[in-house]
Enzyme design. Sequence first.
Site, short mmCIF file in Angstrom:
data_model
loop_
_atom_site.label_atom_id
_atom_site.label_comp_id
_atom_site.label_asym_id
_atom_site.label_seq_id
_atom_site.Cartn_x
_atom_site.Cartn_y
_atom_site.Cartn_z
N LYS A 36 -11.53 -4.00 18.55
CA LYS A 36 -10.13 -4.41 18.80
C LYS A 36 -9.73 -4.19 20.26
O LYS A 36 -8.59 -4.37 20.64
CB LYS A 36 -9.18 -3.67 17.85
CG LYS A 36 -9.47 -3.95 16.37
CD LYS A 36 -8.37 -3.45 15.43
CE LYS A 36 -8.82 -3.61 13.98
NZ LYS A 36 -7.72 -3.67 13.02
N ASP A 78 -4.23 -6.62 4.92
CA ASP A 78 -5.22 -7.52 5.53
C ASP A 78 -5.14 -8.93 4.94
O ASP A 78 -5.54 -9.89 5.58
CB ASP A 78 -6.64 -6.96 5.32
CG ASP A 78 -6.86 -5.70 6.14
OD1 ASP A 78 -6.40 -5.67 7.30
OD2 ASP A 78 -7.44 -4.72 5.62
N ASN A 85 0.85 -1.21 0.00
CA ASN A 85 0.00 0.00 0.00
C ASN A 85 0.88 1.25 0.00
O ASN A 85 2.10 1.15 -0.06
CB ASN A 85 -0.95 -0.03 1.20
CG ASN A 85 -0.18 -0.12 2.50
OD1 ASN A 85 0.57 0.78 2.86
ND2 ASN A 85 -0.34 -1.24 3.20
N LYS A 136 -13.80 0.07 15.22
CA LYS A 136 -12.48 -0.57 15.38
C LYS A 136 -11.99 -0.44 16.83
O LYS A 136 -11.42 -1.37 17.39
CB LYS A 136 -11.46 0.04 14.42
CG LYS A 136 -11.67 -0.42 12.98
CD LYS A 136 -10.72 0.23 11.99
CE LYS A 136 -11.07 -0.22 10.57
NZ LYS A 136 -10.40 0.52 9.52
N PHE A 191 -4.68 3.04 14.70
CA PHE A 191 -5.01 4.06 13.70
C PHE A 191 -6.14 3.49 12.87
O PHE A 191 -6.23 2.28 12.69
CB PHE A 191 -3.81 4.36 12.79
CG PHE A 191 -2.93 5.48 13.29
CD1 PHE A 191 -2.14 5.29 14.41
CD2 PHE A 191 -2.89 6.70 12.63
CE1 PHE A 191 -1.33 6.31 14.87
CE2 PHE A 191 -2.09 7.73 13.08
CZ PHE A 191 -1.30 7.54 14.21
N LYS A 248 9.64 -16.77 -10.58
CA LYS A 248 8.79 -15.74 -11.18
C LYS A 248 7.64 -16.37 -11.98
O LYS A 248 7.89 -17.25 -12.82
CB LYS A 248 9.66 -14.87 -12.11
CG LYS A 248 8.93 -13.70 -12.69
CD LYS A 248 9.85 -12.89 -13.59
CE LYS A 248 9.04 -11.86 -14.35
NZ LYS A 248 9.79 -11.27 -15.45
N PRO A 266 -3.24 -12.23 10.10
CA PRO A 266 -3.75 -12.02 11.46
C PRO A 266 -3.91 -10.53 11.72
O PRO A 266 -3.13 -9.72 11.20
CB PRO A 266 -2.64 -12.60 12.35
CG PRO A 266 -1.42 -12.62 11.49
CD PRO A 266 -1.89 -12.76 10.07
N ASP A 267 -4.91 -10.14 12.48
CA ASP A 267 -5.03 -8.73 12.89
C ASP A 267 -4.17 -8.57 14.15
O ASP A 267 -4.56 -9.01 15.24
CB ASP A 267 -6.49 -8.37 13.15
CG ASP A 267 -6.65 -6.86 13.32
OD1 ASP A 267 -5.85 -6.27 14.08
OD2 ASP A 267 -7.54 -6.28 12.67
N ILE A 268 -3.03 -7.95 13.98
CA ILE A 268 -2.05 -7.87 15.07
C ILE A 268 -2.62 -7.10 16.25
O ILE A 268 -2.52 -7.50 17.40
CB ILE A 268 -0.74 -7.19 14.56
CG1 ILE A 268 -0.22 -7.91 13.31
CG2 ILE A 268 0.32 -7.19 15.65
CD1 ILE A 268 0.85 -7.15 12.55
#
Length: 402
Positions: A343, A277, A208, A339, A325, A287, A303-305
């Site tokens: 979380k 994600d 990203n 969130k 964030f 390649k 995994p969502d840390i």
Amino acid sequence: MLVNKKIILGVCGGIAAYKAIELLRLLTKAGADVHIIMTRAAQEFVAPLTFQTLSSNPVHTELFNLIAEREIGHISLADRADLFMVVPATANIIGKIAAGIADDMLTTTVMATKAPVLFAPAMNVNMFTNPIYRENEQKLRALGYLFEAPVSGSLACGWEGEGKLASPEVIFEAAVAALTKKDLTGRTILVTAGPTREEIDPVRYISNHSSGKMGYALARAARRRGAQVVLVTGPTALATPVGVTVVPVMSAMEMQEAVMAHVAVCDVVIKAAAVADYRPATRNSTKIKKKADWATIELVRNPDILAGLGGMDYGLKHRPFLVGFAAETDALTENAAKKLSEKKLDMIVANDVSQVDAGFNVDTNRAVLLFKDGGSTLCELMSKEQLAGTILDQIIARLAES
Ligand code: PMT
């Protein structure tokens, strides 16, 4: 950072005097009002006009200059200073100040100031390791004078070893730290920054637009305020923040491992990183060749840390203050609040990343800070450095309450 700060920069006679020009540039760029004092020897290496032009202030060279003393005397110069820096500081100047000798403009003004004094020494390695020099430095350190130690390298005199002036960036950082309140001393803060890269094959990846600027600003600000800082960072083009433990990672899985390895000793975790994600279900070892007109990559959830940290059982260990964030393009506050609660965070920084002057890969940001107790703070457009300061202020206030 240094807006409205008056800094006296004493320049001594050494080949490293030219590096004081770069330091002056960094200080003025950060908003400081810099007044230069040059010793006679310094003027043999660099012309006062260079410093005068870049500082927009007259350069002080002579103690007994009647005109200069009438306009702004050395005592009022010393009184006005927020910070006094001596760069490069020679063995001679350190010896004189340690011995209480005040026989020129620089030594007299140092003796007269109540401001913190920061020396950045530069000299031949044998001078630097000479017990006389070491004793003088120790004496000044014990009296509260600050030092930014020289580094090892090839010296202008032809010797190899310690004595090379620290880089202007490192000395600049020491100056900012000297002027910053140490309200995070004794705290350990983990910051994540930058993007993650999820490899498809040896030449391609999913990632990203995160530059790491927001996370690095937080790491720098926390360090300046006295915290021990661990910065877990995805790949960025940014310079390593001074005095921070940097743990470089690539993928979300690596970031999770690094975070888990450090979380036990942390008082605060701030997750500014933009974690992917999803990652490719498999990474091709070679390649991938072009075959059909279209291709499909199967992705699996990372995994969502942060959610992992929020839901973790800390047993007898204390739970760190968790800051997330939220990068949103719509329904900013609603999505961020979701969130925050899902979380199990203490605080979330909601930023609208659809705006050109906020979010990804810019120097500014605007945000809404949401707290577990339902409180919120609106932060209008500001630099990421400033936002980092505001975020830390809020964290400190809440740590004090707990
Ligand atoms: O790096 P810059 O160019 O300066 O840009 C700054 C920024 C836009 C990246 C930063 O301000 C920001 O918003 N970071 C969070 C980006 C993000 O991943 O937001 P999110 O809403 O998808 O995730 C919410 C939180 O969960 C984040 O704290 C994130 O780090 C964390 N997370 C997300 C996914 C995942 N698998 N693990 C996580 O820990």
